[in-house]
Design a protein around this motif. Structure first.
Motif, PDB file in Angstrom:
ATOM      1  N   VAL A  81      15.920 109.321  -7.822  1.00 50.89           N
ATOM      2  CA  VAL A  81      15.570 107.908  -7.741  1.00 50.89           C
ATOM      3  C   VAL A  81      14.637 107.743  -6.546  1.00 50.89           C
ATOM      4  O   VAL A  81      14.980 108.096  -5.427  1.00 50.89           O
ATOM      5  N   ARG A  82      13.439 107.246  -6.807  1.00 46.48           N
ATOM      6  CA  ARG A  82      12.488 107.062  -5.724  1.00 46.48           C
ATOM      7  C   ARG A  82      12.275 105.573  -5.491  1.00 46.48           C
ATOM      8  O   ARG A  82      12.146 104.806  -6.439  1.00 46.48           O
ATOM      9  N   VAL A 104      14.054  87.570 -18.336  1.00 43.65           N
ATOM     10  CA  VAL A 104      13.832  88.655 -19.291  1.00 43.65           C
ATOM     11  C   VAL A 104      12.409  89.135 -19.081  1.00 43.65           C
ATOM     12  O   VAL A 104      11.469  88.337 -19.083  1.00 43.65           O
ATOM     13  N   ILE A 105      12.261  90.447 -18.819  1.00 45.45           N
ATOM     14  CA  ILE A 105      10.924  90.999 -18.622  1.00 45.45           C
ATOM     15  C   ILE A 105      10.590  91.981 -19.741  1.00 45.45           C
ATOM     16  O   ILE A 105      11.484  92.471 -20.435  1.00 45.45           O
ATOM     17  N   ASP A 106       9.315  92.240 -19.884  1.00 38.32           N
ATOM     18  CA  ASP A 106       8.827  93.240 -20.820  1.00 38.32           C
ATOM     19  C   ASP A 106       8.457  94.466 -20.000  1.00 38.32           C
ATOM     20  O   ASP A 106       7.450  94.471 -19.300  1.00 38.32           O
ATOM     21  N   LEU A 107       9.309  95.487 -20.056  1.00 33.97           N
ATOM     22  CA  LEU A 107       9.054  96.716 -19.308  1.00 33.97           C
ATOM     23  C   LEU A 107       8.528  97.756 -20.289  1.00 33.97           C
ATOM     24  O   LEU A 107       9.291  98.380 -21.018  1.00 33.97           O
ATOM     25  N   SER A 165      19.110  95.387 -12.746  1.00 38.30           N
ATOM     26  CA  SER A 165      19.133  95.456 -14.205  1.00 38.30           C
ATOM     27  C   SER A 165      19.569  96.869 -14.580  1.00 38.30           C
ATOM     28  O   SER A 165      19.744  97.722 -13.713  1.00 38.30           O
ATOM     29  N   LEU A 166      19.683  97.123 -15.877  1.00 36.85           N
ATOM     30  CA  LEU A 166      20.051  98.466 -16.323  1.00 36.85           C
ATOM     31  C   LEU A 166      18.907  99.453 -16.074  1.00 36.85           C
ATOM     32  O   LEU A 166      19.128 100.643 -15.920  1.00 36.85           O
ATOM     33  N   THR A 217      14.103 103.162  -9.816  1.00 38.86           N
ATOM     34  CA  THR A 217      14.538 103.301 -11.199  1.00 38.86           C
ATOM     35  C   THR A 217      14.870 104.758 -11.473  1.00 38.86           C
ATOM     36  O   THR A 217      14.308 105.657 -10.840  1.00 38.86           O
ATOM     37  N   GLU A 218      15.781 104.973 -12.397  1.00 40.47           N
ATOM     38  CA  GLU A 218      16.096 106.338 -12.806  1.00 40.47           C
ATOM     39  C   GLU A 218      15.305 106.709 -14.052  1.00 40.47           C
ATOM     40  O   GLU A 218      15.386 107.825 -14.542  1.00 40.47           O
ATOM     41  N   LEU A 219      14.542 105.745 -14.573  1.00 44.16           N
ATOM     42  CA  LEU A 219      13.716 106.038 -15.736  1.00 44.16           C
ATOM     43  C   LEU A 219      12.652 107.064 -15.353  1.00 44.16           C
ATOM     44  O   LEU A 219      11.957 106.897 -14.359  1.00 44.16           O
TER      45      LEU A 219
END
Length: 152
Positions: free
Chosen positions: A8-9, A63-66, A92-93, A120-122
């Motif tokens: 996670v950065r 609600v965002i559009d990621l 958020s998740l 984020t971990e994405l």
């Protein structure tokens, strides 16, 4: 392999614009999350349960559009110091972080600085570059909107 799993950065995007509009007007507008969709391309909608600029301690959702995925976000206003500073933390998740606005009077207008800090971990190689692009677009649209629409 365990170290790689938790890469996670903490990322930061800091941008500023000089907006030819009074500082109070800029502050009041940018601190209404239910109006973020008017200038920020990732914001789909926000529910603050109120109208106007948000005071410290207020919780709200957005609600965002990621990158094409609808992500519900939860926020809490940490700093609301009109007209110079506003900070909200979010979770958020998909992504956690903070949005920090700094405003200074500047030659009859306002120097507006927006600092987005997130983690984020994405594992999305393009995410940071895309966030910078979107942030640039958002501030350009904010500047245009505040300079070219009558006060509301």
């Amino acid at each position: 392999m365990h170290a790689a799993e938790h890469s996670v950065r903490l990322e930061q995007i800091s941008q500023e614009r000089v907006i030819k509009a009074p500082i109070d007007r800029v502050y009041d507008y940018v601190t209404q999350p239910d109006r973020w969709h008017e200038w920020h391309p990732t914001s789909l909608s926000a529910d603050t349960g109120t109208t106007g600029s948000l005071p410290m301690g207020t919780r709200f959702t957005e609600v965002i559009d990621l990158l094409g995925i609808r992500v519900p976000m939860s926020y809490r206003v940490q700093i609301a110091r009109r007209p110079s500073e506003f900070k909200t933390v979010f979770t958020s998740l998909a992504v956690d972080g903070s949005l920090h606005y700094f405003l200074l009077p500047h030659q009859g207008g306002t120097l507006f600085k927006r600092v987005l800090t997130y983690e984020t971990e994405l594992q999305l190689a393009t995410l940071h570059d895309r966030m910078i692009e979107l942030s640039t677009l958002a501030l350009d649209q904010l500047k245009h909107r505040l300079e070219n629409t009558p006060a509301v």
